[in-house]
Write an enzyme that holds these catalytic residues in place. Structure first.
Site, short mmCIF file in Angstrom:
data_model
loop_
_atom_site.label_atom_id
_atom_site.label_comp_id
_atom_site.label_asym_id
_atom_site.label_seq_id
_atom_site.Cartn_x
_atom_site.Cartn_y
_atom_site.Cartn_z
N LYS A 15 0.85 -1.19 0.00
CA LYS A 15 0.00 0.00 0.00
C LYS A 15 0.89 1.24 0.00
O LYS A 15 1.87 1.32 0.76
CB LYS A 15 -0.91 -0.03 1.23
CG LYS A 15 -2.00 1.03 1.26
CD LYS A 15 -2.96 0.78 2.40
CE LYS A 15 -4.10 1.81 2.41
NZ LYS A 15 -5.08 1.53 3.47
N SER B 85 -9.90 1.76 2.30
CA SER B 85 -8.92 2.49 1.52
C SER B 85 -7.87 1.60 0.85
O SER B 85 -7.12 2.07 -0.01
CB SER B 85 -8.21 3.52 2.40
OG SER B 85 -7.48 2.86 3.42
N SER C 147 -10.76 -0.41 6.41
CA SER C 147 -10.00 -0.24 5.17
C SER C 147 -9.27 -1.47 4.68
O SER C 147 -8.75 -1.47 3.57
CB SER C 147 -8.99 0.91 5.33
OG SER C 147 -9.65 2.14 5.29
#
Length: 483
Positions: free
Chosen positions: A84, A159, A183
């Site tokens: 990420k 996310s 997320s």
């Protein structure tokens, strides 16, 4: 080899490690297959913010040499990991999706990256997020719209949406994620993958926001075993995060069949978590999961909780209003005009919450919610519930006016997500696993919630579900020409 090079991009990490050790597969072959896959599909999915192919291939060649010599074999040696973007890599950009930060360079590796590299993992790609990881759809002015490989009309969630999309599309066997309100678990559920929200303190974060007891970094993968593998590498004390705990016991150590570990377990089923307006296909798939566990010998009993979506949302935004909201305002001062509408909405809601409720008011509400969860779970080994009341979110949706679910209008679209209560109760481990398919053509998921720090139970139940209701044969068909 396992089915030829055309199949390698779907290979799970645990199998890849076994093939590396037996010299039936080279880390270079796997990396080359993933690079080809990324080049074939990511223009349509848009899951990656950066490709690190040259350094990844060099690391794969080094890993192959270590396997050939039989020395220096580490837990993730040669395995590709999609990171990420918020997990900074020294010398690379650390924008968090913000246009104003597109040229910011990380000075140090994030603790998650440190541990992956120390274990021999290879970061070959970095994945997209919404701005500041503050939305549960993944699009931003900097990176554009990330789409769900199962149906490009819809979002992979957020996310960690780029991570979920990359896994589902076969761009990586492992990925890093983070979770402050769902997320990790929401993208896992929307993409048919597995995500683990570790208990607070289990996996190190980056100071100073590592002190936020809602947050946590962690793993995503396509299988429960792979998720446990990466979680075990990431977990443990770290000098940069004062909240980190000692190393956990083995996460997935099952005698015989995974299903054997289910027999006699007591599982609480809660479909609505109070008044969440759960869509019919989400409820049906959740109940099918519960039925499979019951048929395997578990005792599954339905329980209720007194929560309301308004209460959970108010409690969470009180927390954000005194911590994450001010941090975002500090980081974006002077560049507010460049922010996405959802970021401005989040900051405004956080600001309003802080003006309305004191931090102490939020802590009192958190304590009440935690006590209610403990009461509902008393006498049970784990709680089973959906991850999201709604089956899908539009890929480019803003949801500034809320969301309609089952004829109920929710003022904030986060109120359709059933993950937040377990960030409020953030010492509870939660594993998100697939539960079935929604009528709109994308997966749905359930959460397996454990008692505080009982990580092993959620992994054993997840492994049993994977055996009872296999999902690895399901793969996206990429009808992306319709976009």
């Amino acid at each position: 080899m396992t089915g030829g090079s055309a199949e390698l991009h779907r290979l799970d990490a645990t199998t890849a490690l076994r093939l590396f050790r037996s010299r039936e597969l080279s880390p270079v072959e796997l990396m080359e297959a993933l690079i080809t896959r990324i080049e074939d599909v990511d223009d349509a999915v848009n899951a990656l913010s950066e490709r690190l192919f040259d350094t990844a291939l060099a690391s794969a060649r080094e890993a192959a040499d270590r396997y050939a010599r039989g020395r220096g074999i580490t837990p993730l040696l040669g395995l590709p990991v999609a990171a990420k973007e918020k997990h900074g890599i020294a010398g690379h950009t650390l924008s968090q999706g913000l246009v104003a930060h597109r040229d910011v360079i990380a000075e140090h590796d994030h603790p998650v990256i440190e541990r992956i590299r120390a274990a021999g993992g290879i970061v070959h790609a970095r994945t997209t997020t919404p701005e500041y990881s503050c939305a549960t759809v993944t699009h931003s002015p900097l990176w554009g719209v990330t789409r769900n490989p199962w149906n490009p009309r819809y979002s992979p969630g957020g996310s960690s949406g780029g991570a979920g999309a990359a896994l589902a599309a076969g761009m990586s066997p492992l990925a890093t994620a983070s979770d402050i309100a769902g997320s990790t678990r929401l993208p896992a559920s929307f993409t048919g993958t597995v995500g683990f929200k570790a208990p607070y303190g289990r996996i190190p974060g980056l100071a100073p926001l590592a002190a936020d007891h809602y947050r946590g970094d962690g793993p995503m993968a396509r299988t429960v075993a792979d998720t446990a593998l990466l979680a075990s590498v990431l977990a443990g004390r770290h000098p940069g995060d004062h909240a980190t705990l000692a190393d956990p016991p083995p996460l997935l150590s099952l005698p015989g069949s995974a299903v054997d570990a289910v027999r006699g377990r007591r599982i609480a089923l809660c479909v609505r978590l109070g008044d969440y307006p759960v869509e019919p296909d989400v409820e049906a798939n959740t109940r099918e999961v519960a039925a499979a566990l019951r048929a395997a010998g578990a005792v599954v009993e339905e329980v209720s909780l007194p929560w309301t979506t308004e209460e959970i949302s108010r409690t969470m935004f009180t927390h954000f209003g005194h911590l994450l909201g001010p941090a975002m305002e500090d980081d974006t001062a002077g560049s507010e005009h460049l922010l996405a509408p959802y970021t401005r909405r989040f900051m405004a809601d956080a600001r309003a919450a802080a003006a309305r409720d004191r931090l102490l008011d939020g802590i009192r509400a958190e304590a009440r919610i935690q006590a209610q969860l403990a009461e509902a779970m008393a006498g049970f080994d784990a709680l089973l519930c959906p991850a999201s009341a709604v089956a899908a979110l539009e890929a480019d949706g803003l949801y500034l006016d809320g969301i309609d679910v089952n004829g109920v209008h929710l003022e904030h679209y986060w109120q359709a997500h059933m993950t937040g209560p377990f960030n409020i109760a953030n010492r509870c481990p939660v594993l998100a696993v697939p539960s079935g398919m929604a009528t709109c053509g994308i997966p749905t998921g359930v959460q397996i919630v454990g008692h505080p720090f009982d990580d092993a139970t959620v992994f054993s139940l997840g492994a049993a579900l994977e055996e009872l209701r296999p999902w690895s044969h399901r793969t996206p068909s990429f009808g992306l020409s319709r976009v």
